[in-house]
Scaffold this motif. Structure first.
Motif, PDB file in Angstrom:
ATOM      1  N   ALA A 117       0.050 -64.721 -65.676  1.00 35.32           N
ATOM      2  CA  ALA A 117       0.760 -64.383 -64.434  1.00 35.32           C
ATOM      3  C   ALA A 117      -0.018 -64.852 -63.212  1.00 35.32           C
ATOM      4  O   ALA A 117       0.571 -65.318 -62.222  1.00 35.32           O
ATOM      5  CB  ALA A 117       0.995 -62.871 -64.385  1.00 35.32           C
ATOM      6  N   LEU A 118      -1.347 -64.759 -63.299  1.00 35.82           N
ATOM      7  CA  LEU A 118      -2.169 -65.193 -62.182  1.00 35.82           C
ATOM      8  C   LEU A 118      -2.058 -66.705 -61.983  1.00 35.82           C
ATOM      9  O   LEU A 118      -1.986 -67.201 -60.852  1.00 35.82           O
ATOM     10  CB  LEU A 118      -3.627 -64.798 -62.428  1.00 35.82           C
ATOM     11  N   MET A 119      -2.008 -67.453 -63.104  1.00 38.61           N
ATOM     12  CA  MET A 119      -1.921 -68.906 -62.997  1.00 38.61           C
ATOM     13  C   MET A 119      -0.579 -69.343 -62.411  1.00 38.61           C
ATOM     14  O   MET A 119      -0.479 -70.414 -61.798  1.00 38.61           O
ATOM     15  CB  MET A 119      -2.125 -69.547 -64.369  1.00 38.61           C
ATOM     16  N   LYS A 120       0.443 -68.518 -62.594  1.00 37.19           N
ATOM     17  CA  LYS A 120       1.753 -68.868 -62.049  1.00 37.19           C
ATOM     18  C   LYS A 120       1.765 -68.861 -60.516  1.00 37.19           C
ATOM     19  O   LYS A 120       2.661 -69.453 -59.900  1.00 37.19           O
ATOM     20  CB  LYS A 120       2.811 -67.907 -62.578  1.00 37.19           C
ATOM     21  N   HIS A 121       0.760 -68.204 -59.891  1.00 38.34           N
ATOM     22  CA  HIS A 121       0.700 -68.159 -58.431  1.00 38.34           C
ATOM     23  C   HIS A 121       0.139 -69.434 -57.838  1.00 38.34           C
ATOM     24  O   HIS A 121       0.133 -69.598 -56.598  1.00 38.34           O
ATOM     25  CB  HIS A 121      -0.149 -66.962 -57.963  1.00 38.34           C
ATOM     26  N   LEU A 122      -0.365 -70.354 -58.697  1.00 32.28           N
ATOM     27  CA  LEU A 122      -0.919 -71.591 -58.169  1.00 32.28           C
ATOM     28  C   LEU A 122       0.096 -72.358 -57.335  1.00 32.28           C
ATOM     29  O   LEU A 122      -0.235 -72.978 -56.307  1.00 32.28           O
ATOM     30  CB  LEU A 122      -1.425 -72.484 -59.319  1.00 32.28           C
ATOM     31  N   MET A 128     -14.210 -66.014 -48.787  1.00 33.02           N
ATOM     32  CA  MET A 128     -14.143 -66.666 -50.106  1.00 33.02           C
ATOM     33  C   MET A 128     -12.742 -66.517 -50.664  1.00 33.02           C
ATOM     34  O   MET A 128     -12.141 -65.448 -50.596  1.00 33.02           O
ATOM     35  CB  MET A 128     -15.171 -66.050 -51.042  1.00 33.02           C
ATOM     36  N   ALA A 129     -12.211 -67.601 -51.231  1.00 32.27           N
ATOM     37  CA  ALA A 129     -10.867 -67.565 -51.817  1.00 32.27           C
ATOM     38  C   ALA A 129     -10.871 -66.694 -53.066  1.00 32.27           C
ATOM     39  O   ALA A 129     -11.870 -66.592 -53.788  1.00 32.27           O
ATOM     40  CB  ALA A 129     -10.410 -68.979 -52.151  1.00 32.27           C
ATOM     41  N   TRP A 130      -9.728 -66.072 -53.342  1.00 29.79           N
ATOM     42  CA  TRP A 130      -9.650 -65.108 -54.454  1.00 29.79           C
ATOM     43  C   TRP A 130      -9.901 -65.735 -55.816  1.00 29.79           C
ATOM     44  O   TRP A 130     -10.372 -65.100 -56.739  1.00 29.79           O
ATOM     45  CB  TRP A 130      -8.281 -64.421 -54.449  1.00 29.79           C
ATOM     46  N   TRP A 131      -9.597 -67.060 -55.950  1.00 30.43           N
ATOM     47  CA  TRP A 131      -9.768 -67.672 -57.272  1.00 30.43           C
ATOM     48  C   TRP A 131     -11.243 -67.922 -57.625  1.00 30.43           C
ATOM     49  O   TRP A 131     -11.579 -68.251 -58.743  1.00 30.43           O
ATOM     50  CB  TRP A 131      -9.003 -68.998 -57.342  1.00 30.43           C
ATOM     51  N   ASN A 132     -12.111 -67.792 -56.594  1.00 28.58           N
ATOM     52  CA  ASN A 132     -13.536 -67.905 -56.870  1.00 28.58           C
ATOM     53  C   ASN A 132     -14.141 -66.578 -57.327  1.00 28.58           C
ATOM     54  O   ASN A 132     -15.326 -66.508 -57.626  1.00 28.58           O
ATOM     55  CB  ASN A 132     -14.276 -68.380 -55.618  1.00 28.58           C
ATOM     56  N   ASP A 133     -13.346 -65.532 -57.361  1.00 25.99           N
ATOM     57  CA  ASP A 133     -13.842 -64.209 -57.770  1.00 25.99           C
ATOM     58  C   ASP A 133     -13.117 -63.752 -59.030  1.00 25.99           C
ATOM     59  O   ASP A 133     -12.596 -62.640 -59.100  1.00 25.99           O
ATOM     60  CB  ASP A 133     -13.631 -63.219 -56.618  1.00 25.99           C
ATOM     61  N   LEU A 134     -13.069 -64.647 -60.063  1.00 27.62           N
ATOM     62  CA  LEU A 134     -12.366 -64.345 -61.320  1.00 27.62           C
ATOM     63  C   LEU A 134     -13.280 -63.706 -62.360  1.00 27.62           C
ATOM     64  O   LEU A 134     -12.821 -63.350 -63.445  1.00 27.62           O
ATOM     65  CB  LEU A 134     -11.788 -65.646 -61.911  1.00 27.62           C
ATOM     66  N   GLU A 135     -14.571 -63.552 -62.020  1.00 29.44           N
ATOM     67  CA  GLU A 135     -15.533 -63.059 -63.011  1.00 29.44           C
ATOM     68  C   GLU A 135     -15.176 -61.680 -63.556  1.00 29.44           C
ATOM     69  O   GLU A 135     -15.206 -61.471 -64.785  1.00 29.44           O
ATOM     70  CB  GLU A 135     -16.937 -63.056 -62.401  1.00 29.44           C
ATOM     71  N   PRO A 136     -14.840 -60.693 -62.703  1.00 32.50           N
ATOM     72  CA  PRO A 136     -14.492 -59.373 -63.273  1.00 32.50           C
ATOM     73  C   PRO A 136     -13.286 -59.441 -64.215  1.00 32.50           C
ATOM     74  O   PRO A 136     -13.272 -58.781 -65.264  1.00 32.50           O
ATOM     75  CB  PRO A 136     -14.195 -58.534 -62.036  1.00 32.50           C
ATOM     76  N   LEU A 137     -12.306 -60.270 -63.872  1.00 27.75           N
ATOM     77  CA  LEU A 137     -11.117 -60.402 -64.714  1.00 27.75           C
ATOM     78  C   LEU A 137     -11.473 -61.045 -66.055  1.00 27.75           C
ATOM     79  O   LEU A 137     -11.023 -60.604 -67.117  1.00 27.75           O
ATOM     80  CB  LEU A 137     -10.079 -61.251 -63.977  1.00 27.75           C
ATOM     81  N   LYS A 138     -12.332 -62.050 -65.992  1.00 28.02           N
ATOM     82  CA  LYS A 138     -12.753 -62.717 -67.241  1.00 28.02           C
ATOM     83  C   LYS A 138     -13.508 -61.750 -68.130  1.00 28.02           C
ATOM     84  O   LYS A 138     -13.289 -61.700 -69.345  1.00 28.02           O
ATOM     85  CB  LYS A 138     -13.624 -63.922 -66.890  1.00 28.02           C
ATOM     86  N   SER A 160       2.264 -71.314 -55.374  1.00 25.20           N
ATOM     87  CA  SER A 160       2.513 -70.745 -54.041  1.00 25.20           C
ATOM     88  C   SER A 160       1.354 -70.956 -53.066  1.00 25.20           C
ATOM     89  O   SER A 160       1.463 -70.616 -51.885  1.00 25.20           O
ATOM     90  CB  SER A 160       2.790 -69.233 -54.162  1.00 25.20           C
ATOM     91  N   LEU A 161       0.246 -71.506 -53.539  1.00 26.29           N
ATOM     92  CA  LEU A 161      -0.914 -71.739 -52.674  1.00 26.29           C
ATOM     93  C   LEU A 161      -0.669 -72.967 -51.801  1.00 26.29           C
ATOM     94  O   LEU A 161       0.113 -73.857 -52.147  1.00 26.29           O
ATOM     95  CB  LEU A 161      -2.166 -71.960 -53.526  1.00 26.29           C
ATOM     96  N   PRO A 162      -1.376 -73.027 -50.667  1.00 23.28           N
ATOM     97  CA  PRO A 162      -1.292 -74.234 -49.836  1.00 23.28           C
ATOM     98  C   PRO A 162      -1.756 -75.445 -50.629  1.00 23.28           C
ATOM     99  O   PRO A 162      -2.603 -75.361 -51.520  1.00 23.28           O
ATOM    100  CB  PRO A 162      -2.250 -73.926 -48.669  1.00 23.28           C
ATOM    101  N   LYS A 163      -1.233 -76.580 -50.296  1.00 23.47           N
ATOM    102  CA  LYS A 163      -1.476 -77.799 -51.059  1.00 23.47           C
ATOM    103  C   LYS A 163      -2.950 -78.131 -51.133  1.00 23.47           C
ATOM    104  O   LYS A 163      -3.450 -78.587 -52.164  1.00 23.47           O
ATOM    105  CB  LYS A 163      -0.693 -78.943 -50.405  1.00 23.47           C
ATOM    106  N   GLU A 164      -3.685 -77.910 -50.029  1.00 25.97           N
ATOM    107  CA  GLU A 164      -5.082 -78.281 -50.012  1.00 25.97           C
ATOM    108  C   GLU A 164      -5.957 -77.341 -50.853  1.00 25.97           C
ATOM    109  O   GLU A 164      -7.087 -77.675 -51.214  1.00 25.97           O
ATOM    110  CB  GLU A 164      -5.601 -78.317 -48.565  1.00 25.97           C
ATOM    111  N   GLU A 165      -5.447 -76.149 -51.175  1.00 26.80           N
ATOM    112  CA  GLU A 165      -6.240 -75.188 -51.962  1.00 26.80           C
ATOM    113  C   GLU A 165      -5.989 -75.303 -53.474  1.00 26.80           C
ATOM    114  O   GLU A 165      -6.758 -74.764 -54.281  1.00 26.80           O
ATOM    115  CB  GLU A 165      -5.918 -73.753 -51.513  1.00 26.80           C
ATOM    116  N   ARG A 166      -4.913 -75.957 -53.846  1.00 27.15           N
ATOM    117  CA  ARG A 166      -4.526 -75.964 -55.272  1.00 27.15           C
ATOM    118  C   ARG A 166      -5.559 -76.609 -56.193  1.00 27.15           C
ATOM    119  O   ARG A 166      -5.831 -76.080 -57.275  1.00 27.15           O
ATOM    120  CB  ARG A 166      -3.188 -76.669 -55.439  1.00 27.15           C
ATOM    121  N   PRO A 167      -6.153 -77.769 -55.826  1.00 30.43           N
ATOM    122  CA  PRO A 167      -7.121 -78.368 -56.762  1.00 30.43           C
ATOM    123  C   PRO A 167      -8.280 -77.443 -57.110  1.00 30.43           C
ATOM    124  O   PRO A 167      -8.645 -77.311 -58.281  1.00 30.43           O
ATOM    125  CB  PRO A 167      -7.590 -79.620 -56.027  1.00 30.43           C
TER     126      PRO A 167
END
Length: 338
Positions: A43-48, A1-11, A50-57
């Motif tokens: 800061a986390l959103m700034k890493h968008l 699972m990609a890390w952006w799908n596990d934002l619940e603890p941060l939220k 650097s992600l591969p093009k197909e993962e950004r959306p």
């Protein structure tokens, strides 16, 4: 699972920080820590990038959803804190009837002055004003009042201890007639003015006298002005002030700045209730030619009349007040009656 799908603890951590803020200052600090330009979520959103093009959306969609939820929670908490800050510090029963603010009133002397001014304005008179600290020339000399006149005695007049000016000693004006001189010095005829104001005389305070009181003076200068104009004006104004049953009479008198001069008596139901048919109310007369010559008016061309009376006397008669000192005691029980 990609890390952006596990934002619940941060939220949940961010939501807990917002909820824990006890005031608006703490909430602003929590907002900066999470959503500010250097915040953790920012800061986390700034890493968008650097992600591969197909993962950004997918990553952008997930992070935007969390950001929207955080901003909504932040706004809700801000409203709660603002409402809490606006609440009274002590318990208040909002079901109690309201306390109406007492509406102020004009002083009875001010009410009378405004009524007099209103009457004269309808006749075309303008309101003039002048200094209460006056010199002997404007207060006495220019009004044909010689140096041996009783009004110029130190027992009658408030003179200042300062050295005399270019036009005599300084004093608190004894009448508002000095303004008539100043107006005539400053403009050519015709002149039609009234002068309400405070004046000073060294009277012992009693029921009918006070060292400070108010006068209103009138001056009308034009071609062909007569005593008939004076009498008609005075009768009109006093009937407006005191009622239509007022009767006016003129008695010969002496004033140094008018010739001929008259005392004005009036009679109505009020004077008769006092046990007097007639009561002296004002002084008047045709302006003395000497006064015209002093101010540079040609007495062969111009004529005029002047009058003066005390505001307190009118107010006492109008409202049935027995003591002039009541006007100056600032007793709210007295003032609230008007």
């Amino acid at each position: 699972m990609a890390w952006w799908n596990d934002l619940e603890p941060l939220k949940q951590e961010a939501l807990a920080a917002f909820a824990a803020a006890g005031d608006l200052t703490a909430l602003d600090q929590a907002r900066a820590a999470w959503l500010g330009s250097h915040g953790r979520f920012t800061a986390l959103m700034k890493h968008l990038g650097s992600l591969p093009k197909e993962e950004r959306p997918a990553a952008g969609k997930a992070m935007n959803a969390v950001k929207a939820e955080l901003e909504a929670a932040l706004a809700a908490r801000r409203r709660e804190l603002e409402l809490e800050a606006a609440r009274p510090k002590v318990p208040y029963d909002f079901t109690l009837p309201g306390r109406r603010r007492r509406v102020g009133r004009l002083h009875p002397l001010t009410q009378v002055i405004e009524d007099i001014v209103r009457s004269f304005r309808r006749l075309g008179f303008a309101v003039a004003d002048g200094p209460e600290l006056e010199d002997e020339y404007h207060c006495f000399d220019a009004l044909n009042t010689p140096a041996d006149h009783p009004a110029r005695d130190t027992q009658d007049t408030f003179y200042l201890p300062d050295p005399a000016g270019p036009r005599g000693r300084w004093l608190l004006r004894t009448h508002t007639s000095s303004v008539q001189i100043r107006v005539m010095e400053s403009q050519p005829p015709p002149v039609r003015i009234i002068v309400p104001g405070r004046v000073y005389r060294r009277d012992n305070a009693d029921a009918t006298h006070n060292p400070t009181f108010h006068q209103i003076e009138g001056l009308y200068v034009d071609r062909g002005v007569t005593v008939g104009d004076l009498k008609g004006t005075v009768e009109h104004v006093f009937r407006e002030l005191m009622g239509r049953d007022v009767r006016i009479r003129f008695r010969p008198h002496y004033f140094s700045y008018t010739e001929p001069s008259y005392e004005i008596d009036f009679s109505n139901a009020l004077t008769r209730k006092m046990g007097r048919e007639w009561l002296e109310i004002a002084g008047c007369g045709m302006v003395n030619p000497v006064v015209f010559e002093t101010v540079g008016y040609d007495p062969e061309v111009w004529t005029g009349w002047a009058f003066g009376f005390g505001i307190e006397r009118i107010a006492m008669l109008r409202y049935g007040i027995p003591d002039i000192r009541l006007f100056y005691e600032n007793d709210l029980r007295f003032l609230h009656q008007f």
